[in-house]
Design an enzyme around this catalytic site. Sequence first.
Site, PDB file in Angstrom:
ATOM      1  N   HIS A 265      21.785 -59.717  51.994  1.00 22.43           N
ATOM      2  CA  HIS A 265      21.609 -58.560  52.860  1.00 22.43           C
ATOM      3  C   HIS A 265      21.104 -57.367  52.052  1.00 22.43           C
ATOM      4  O   HIS A 265      21.491 -57.161  50.900  1.00 22.43           O
ATOM      5  CB  HIS A 265      22.930 -58.190  53.535  1.00 22.43           C
ATOM      6  CG  HIS A 265      23.413 -59.240  54.481  1.00 22.43           C
ATOM      7  ND1 HIS A 265      23.949 -60.438  54.065  1.00 22.43           N
ATOM      8  CD2 HIS A 265      23.442 -59.274  55.834  1.00 22.43           C
ATOM      9  CE1 HIS A 265      24.288 -61.167  55.108  1.00 22.43           C
ATOM     10  NE2 HIS A 265      23.995 -60.481  56.204  1.00 22.43           N
TER      11      HIS A 265
ATOM     12  N   HIS B 204      23.260 -58.159  63.612  1.00 19.51           N
ATOM     13  CA  HIS B 204      24.086 -58.829  62.607  1.00 19.51           C
ATOM     14  C   HIS B 204      24.759 -57.821  61.673  1.00 19.51           C
ATOM     15  O   HIS B 204      24.470 -57.734  60.487  1.00 19.51           O
ATOM     16  CB  HIS B 204      23.236 -59.797  61.784  1.00 19.51           C
ATOM     17  CG  HIS B 204      24.046 -60.673  60.869  1.00 19.51           C
ATOM     18  ND1 HIS B 204      25.000 -61.529  61.338  1.00 19.51           N
ATOM     19  CD2 HIS B 204      24.041 -60.802  59.520  1.00 19.51           C
ATOM     20  CE1 HIS B 204      25.555 -62.149  60.320  1.00 19.51           C
ATOM     21  NE2 HIS B 204      24.988 -61.730  59.199  1.00 19.51           N
TER      22      HIS B 204
END
Length: 449
Positions: A109, A131
């Site tokens: 991420h 998300h």
Amino acid sequence: MMNADIQKAFQFSNPFQFNHVQVLKSGAVIDESGPCVVMATPSMLQSGLSRELFEAWCESPNNTVIIADFAVQGTLARDILSSPQHVLSRTGVKLPLRCKVESISFSAHADYDQTRLFLDELQPPNVVLVHGEVNEMMRLRGALERTAWEKGWKRALHTPKTDSSIYIPFQPKHVAHVRGRLAVQPAKPGQALRGVLVQQAGLDQILHPDDLSTFTELTAGKVIHRQAVAINKPFQDIRLALEVMFEGIEGSGHLPVKTAQPAGTVSPSSSRSCGSSLDSGASEMVKPQVVPEESEQAVRVGDVVTVWYRPGNTALGYESHVVLEWAGGSKGDVVADAVLAVLLQTAGQPPAAAQAEDALRKAVAVGDGSAATEAEMQLAGALLAQQFGPADVNTTTGQIHLEVDGVGVLVEWVAGKVVSGNSGLQSRVERVLRRIEEALRPCALNFED
């Protein structure tokens, strides 16, 4: 994918056979006689082998738990990052937390700085955040909106909930290279460009049809249409009707009526059959066949449609008719449709149909049912002849005989039955016959008080 070094190593041994790494199916096989490192999933410590090992080792200060992924809110991994004194086991037992807890970000991420730099580089008008935790996503959304506002960028941020949809209107862009004669004069913004779009080997090109063979392996073709129409009017009437309709029309160009090649020289087709033919040459002209009919005449409408007139010849067994010939395309098809409408209007009703209709009207007026049935048969035969060629009407037997391309058709008028050895032709005649019957029968009018 493996790099070249790993691929070469396979020639001697399996590089993934580790001497000090073992694959474990459960925590029961772990040898606790010495130190070890266990990589276990799931990373949130909610269940599975990772949860089993954590509950077994969390009470010893000699052990360490390393969280190597993003810890989602509400999971055990997120809870132990805040260094609580106790944790609950899966069975509800309170366990003291004495092991060390570390967090090392191996996650794929991106953080805020990476996300901001990525968006600043692309400058997309729409950004959809998914998300992530709601609070963190809203903070990121606010920061990205402020950045876009400060730099004067038009940017819409979306944070849809699960199973919800958003609507983002956009206009796709298509980039193509203009080559050949179309590229001689650079196109101006907003200018319409007419050509052929060719997609080949990942390259999109816009070309003039005559340049296809130069820049591609394609060759331009031409579809020539021909349509025959039976007409009982002299050529002078046909030409006059076309001149009245098309002389001086403005639009896609001036559409005068011109005299075609001298009569008896050439003709588009000796058979005069309806249909189409394909000329595969890019610039070749269709070469009509020579026809010895000296009385054949033609006019050309708008340099697009040629109208050939051929008077009837009883010796050869055909009636007077015209043949339309034009090259397929938007302009040619439109002009051909207009010419066909003029010809059909000029032809009017065939004489046989007019005579039969007059006889039918008189028979109905005097109440002669037998004469009316015979007149209906004559009228139906005249209309069928317009569609399929000469029709032989036998009022004694109540039958109409047709012959289309050598295939016979028998129409039993009273029974409304069609018999033919060709099922396709039989269906066509049945449809036309059904329409004729509907046209002959009077409409039933019901009035209510």
